[in-house]
Design a protein around this motif. Structure first.
Motif, PDB file in Angstrom:
ATOM      1  N   PHE A 136       0.522  59.832  33.258  1.00  0.00           N
ATOM      2  CA  PHE A 136       0.339  61.281  33.409  1.00  0.00           C
ATOM      3  C   PHE A 136       1.698  61.963  33.583  1.00  0.00           C
ATOM      4  O   PHE A 136       2.453  61.645  34.504  1.00  0.00           O
ATOM      5  N   GLU A 137       1.994  62.900  32.693  1.00  0.00           N
ATOM      6  CA  GLU A 137       3.276  63.598  32.683  1.00  0.00           C
ATOM      7  C   GLU A 137       3.026  65.102  32.762  1.00  0.00           C
ATOM      8  O   GLU A 137       2.154  65.629  32.063  1.00  0.00           O
ATOM      9  N   VAL A 138       3.795  65.792  33.599  1.00  0.00           N
ATOM     10  CA  VAL A 138       3.644  67.234  33.774  1.00  0.00           C
ATOM     11  C   VAL A 138       4.945  67.918  33.367  1.00  0.00           C
ATOM     12  O   VAL A 138       6.008  67.628  33.930  1.00  0.00           O
ATOM     13  N   LEU A 139       4.843  68.808  32.376  1.00  0.00           N
ATOM     14  CA  LEU A 139       5.997  69.592  31.945  1.00  0.00           C
ATOM     15  C   LEU A 139       5.910  70.979  32.574  1.00  0.00           C
ATOM     16  O   LEU A 139       5.002  71.749  32.254  1.00  0.00           O
ATOM     17  N   ILE A 140       6.815  71.276  33.495  1.00  0.00           N
ATOM     18  CA  ILE A 140       6.923  72.624  34.050  1.00  0.00           C
ATOM     19  C   ILE A 140       7.807  73.384  33.070  1.00  0.00           C
ATOM     20  O   ILE A 140       9.044  73.293  33.101  1.00  0.00           O
ATOM     21  N   HIS A 141       7.162  74.128  32.183  1.00  0.00           N
ATOM     22  CA  HIS A 141       7.780  74.596  30.951  1.00  0.00           C
ATOM     23  C   HIS A 141       8.241  76.056  31.057  1.00  0.00           C
ATOM     24  O   HIS A 141       7.872  76.783  31.981  1.00  0.00           O
ATOM     25  N   ILE A 174      -3.054  58.197  42.172  1.00  0.00           N
ATOM     26  CA  ILE A 174      -2.711  58.640  40.815  1.00  0.00           C
ATOM     27  C   ILE A 174      -1.289  59.179  40.825  1.00  0.00           C
ATOM     28  O   ILE A 174      -0.959  60.077  41.603  1.00  0.00           O
ATOM     29  N   HIS A 175      -0.448  58.624  39.964  1.00  0.00           N
ATOM     30  CA  HIS A 175       0.965  59.015  39.928  1.00  0.00           C
ATOM     31  C   HIS A 175       1.219  59.997  38.794  1.00  0.00           C
ATOM     32  O   HIS A 175       0.817  59.769  37.653  1.00  0.00           O
ATOM     33  N   LEU A 176       1.902  61.095  39.111  1.00  0.00           N
ATOM     34  CA  LEU A 176       2.298  62.087  38.117  1.00  0.00           C
ATOM     35  C   LEU A 176       3.818  62.204  38.097  1.00  0.00           C
ATOM     36  O   LEU A 176       4.468  62.169  39.154  1.00  0.00           O
ATOM     37  N   SER A 177       4.380  62.339  36.919  1.00  0.00           N
ATOM     38  CA  SER A 177       5.819  62.572  36.764  1.00  0.00           C
ATOM     39  C   SER A 177       6.031  64.016  36.327  1.00  0.00           C
ATOM     40  O   SER A 177       5.277  64.537  35.498  1.00  0.00           O
ATOM     41  N   TYR A 178       7.073  64.655  36.879  1.00  0.00           N
ATOM     42  CA  TYR A 178       7.306  66.078  36.637  1.00  0.00           C
ATOM     43  C   TYR A 178       8.658  66.280  35.963  1.00  0.00           C
ATOM     44  O   TYR A 178       9.644  65.620  36.300  1.00  0.00           O
ATOM     45  N   TYR A 179       8.701  67.250  35.022  1.00  0.00           N
ATOM     46  CA  TYR A 179       9.930  67.550  34.291  1.00  0.00           C
ATOM     47  C   TYR A 179      10.051  69.068  34.149  1.00  0.00           C
ATOM     48  O   TYR A 179       9.063  69.767  33.891  1.00  0.00           O
ATOM     49  N   LEU A 180      11.268  69.566  34.312  1.00  0.00           N
ATOM     50  CA  LEU A 180      11.575  70.971  34.027  1.00  0.00           C
ATOM     51  C   LEU A 180      12.052  71.053  32.582  1.00  0.00           C
ATOM     52  O   LEU A 180      13.046  70.415  32.224  1.00  0.00           O
ATOM     53  N   THR A 181      11.352  71.828  31.749  1.00  0.00           N
ATOM     54  CA  THR A 181      11.655  71.794  30.317  1.00  0.00           C
ATOM     55  C   THR A 181      11.737  73.191  29.713  1.00  0.00           C
ATOM     56  O   THR A 181      11.202  74.168  30.244  1.00  0.00           O
ATOM     57  N   SER A 187      16.491  69.891  27.425  1.00  0.00           N
ATOM     58  CA  SER A 187      15.612  69.360  28.471  1.00  0.00           C
ATOM     59  C   SER A 187      14.307  68.816  27.897  1.00  0.00           C
ATOM     60  O   SER A 187      13.777  67.820  28.402  1.00  0.00           O
ATOM     61  N   ILE A 188      13.776  69.451  26.840  1.00  0.00           N
ATOM     62  CA  ILE A 188      12.509  68.982  26.280  1.00  0.00           C
ATOM     63  C   ILE A 188      12.702  67.627  25.596  1.00  0.00           C
ATOM     64  O   ILE A 188      11.822  66.763  25.648  1.00  0.00           O
ATOM     65  N   TYR A 189      13.855  67.397  24.985  1.00  0.00           N
ATOM     66  CA  TYR A 189      14.120  66.108  24.339  1.00  0.00           C
ATOM     67  C   TYR A 189      14.329  65.005  25.380  1.00  0.00           C
ATOM     68  O   TYR A 189      13.867  63.884  25.193  1.00  0.00           O
ATOM     69  N   GLU A 190      15.011  65.344  26.463  1.00  0.00           N
ATOM     70  CA  GLU A 190      15.215  64.338  27.507  1.00  0.00           C
ATOM     71  C   GLU A 190      13.882  63.963  28.155  1.00  0.00           C
ATOM     72  O   GLU A 190      13.620  62.784  28.437  1.00  0.00           O
ATOM     73  N   ALA A 191      13.010  64.971  28.372  1.00  0.00           N
ATOM     74  CA  ALA A 191      11.702  64.684  28.966  1.00  0.00           C
ATOM     75  C   ALA A 191      10.884  63.762  28.061  1.00  0.00           C
ATOM     76  O   ALA A 191      10.302  62.768  28.528  1.00  0.00           O
ATOM     77  N   PHE A 192      10.848  64.058  26.765  1.00  0.00           N
ATOM     78  CA  PHE A 192      10.095  63.205  25.850  1.00  0.00           C
ATOM     79  C   PHE A 192      10.730  61.828  25.734  1.00  0.00           C
ATOM     80  O   PHE A 192      10.016  60.833  25.524  1.00  0.00           O
TER      81      PHE A 192
END
Length: 415
Positions: A136-141, A174-181, A187-192
């Motif tokens: 589960f991945e969360v993009l704070i976009h 349940i583990h979620l990972s968060y990224y600022l994108t 930032s979007i390429y690093e997150a992916f």
């Protein structure tokens, strides 16, 4: 928890699911509320659309499925409409989420995200009940318009509120990972890149090979890039510095742009579509950089888009397979490029195969031993080739086993 989903043409959704059900490729799902930026992310990262052009995209009304087959990594990415509840009884949740490798939920950081958090909680807990192996991945976009302090506060708030909701439901495991994108920077390429790496079983081996290469060649940082998407599938164990990552990522664009402008003068000895190595010695004539060019004058982008796929690997159920090309490990002329930075550091790129490149950042003094670096690269390339060959055999065996199980189940049903 129930949501009032607007009416939508269910027949279109069902048709899309039925068309996709026969594919055994691992899936990455893009989910989130309407106008959160899901389609923009897909078009920019995998469709090479300029970010400004995404302003004219219409809202997604049915699942947009894309096969990432021109890339070194091989999977499907599904863009889900934000107004449909796919956990409703009308849809087969097992069919949708059973073969998912990663579920990416996109939150618009510039909007009130309270509803998005409730939808995220509902989506994550429902999908976990279907498939506990989903990442589960969360993009704070859309954080490009926010200050650095506000970005950090927003991420902390989202994580805290989601943690509380999961704890209240006794699902804190349940583990979620968060990224600022943002689609307007790297930032979007690093997150992916980080998301894809979680799905690659060969990652520990690739990281060890990169560590050995860096230690024996005086390399400060090394990345294995998928050329078309600019996603790095592996890097060495030293911390990832955004500045170095951006430099290495931009190098791919620089090489392609220069090829488009200047073309090439020589072709590879065996006629393969590859960038030939310029024979100029480093620093001759005061040149700041020199680049190898494509033997037939076509750009890398044209080369990859026009050629047929080669050696399609079989996929495991939830993990993207890694492609390799004919001739890997032979003495073909690989792409090569060298850029000298203003601070004296050197960016050095070598082609592993047509879809994968190694880009290194090292100091000028260490690059004077470029003969040793080239020899170590050849050893690294041979080792990577063996890893992918083993992975291909394993995927073939797994697919054969799955087919046998499927056939036996069909026979039992017929009986």
């Amino acid at each position: 928890m129930n949501y009032d989903y607007p009416h939508i043409n269910d027949s279109e959704i069902t048709d899309t699911l039925e068309d996709s059900a026969g594919s055994d490729k691992p899936r990455i799902l893009l989910m989130g509320l309407q106008r959160s930026g899901k389609s923009s992310i897909q078009r920019v990262v995998f469709g090479k659309m300029p970010p400004n052009d995404t302003l004219y995209l219409e809202s997604t009304t049915k699942i947009q499925k894309e096969d990432i087959t021109r890339s070194f990594i091989d999977f499907q990415i599904w863009d889900f409409p934000g107004q449909v509840n796919f956990f409703d009884m009308a849809y087969d949740s097992q069919e949708i989420f059973g073969a998912v490798g990663a579920l990416i939920f996109v939150i618009d950081a510039q909007d009130d995200y309270s509803e998005a958090l409730h939808r995220l909680f509902f989506t994550v807990t429902s999908a976990y009940r279907v498939n506990q192996n989903i990442s589960f991945e969360v993009l704070i976009h859309k954080v490009d318009g926010l200050s650095d302090d506000y970005k950090i506060d927003t991420q902390r708030d989202v994580q805290q509120r989601m943690g509380d909701m999961l704890a209240d439901a006794q699902m804190e495991h349940i583990h979620l990972s968060y990224y600022l994108t943002s689609i307007y920077d790297h930032s979007i390429y690093e997150a992916f890149s980080k998301i894809i790496q979680k799905l690659i079983r060969e990652l520990p081996t690739l990281e060890n090979l990169l560590n050995v290469l860096c230690q024996n060649s005086g390399i400060d940082k090394a990345y294995l890039f998928d050329t078309l998407t600019k996603i790095y599938i592996a890097t060495d164990s030293s911390p990832v510095d955004m500045q170095s990552y951006e430099l290495c990522s931009d190098m791919i664009d620089v090489i392609i742009d220069i090829e488009c402008i200047y073309g090439a003068q020589v072709s590879s000895p065996n006629g393969r579509l590859s960038i030939s190595d310029e024979e100029d010695e480093y620093g001759n004539g005061g040149d700041e950089n020199h680049h190898g060019m494509n033997g037939n004058g076509r750009s890398l982008q044209d080369q990859y888009d026009q050629e047929d796929d080669v050696n399609d690997d079989n996929e495991s159920q939830q993990q993207p397979s890694l492609r390799r090309t004919d001739g890997v490990g032979q003495n073909e002329s690989e792409a090569s490029s060298l850029i000298k930075l203003d601070n004296g550091d050197v960016l050095y790129m070598r082609e592993v195969n047509r879809l994968l490149v190694l880009i290194c950042l090292l100091r000028h003094d260490n690059f004077e031993k470029h003969g040793l670096i080239d020899y170590n690269f050849q050893c690294f390339k041979e080792a990577v080739t063996e890893v992918f060959e083993f992975s291909q055999k394993r995927n073939n065996q797994q697919q054969q086993q799955q087919q046998m199980v499927h056939l036996s189940q069909q026979q039992s049903t017929n009986e």
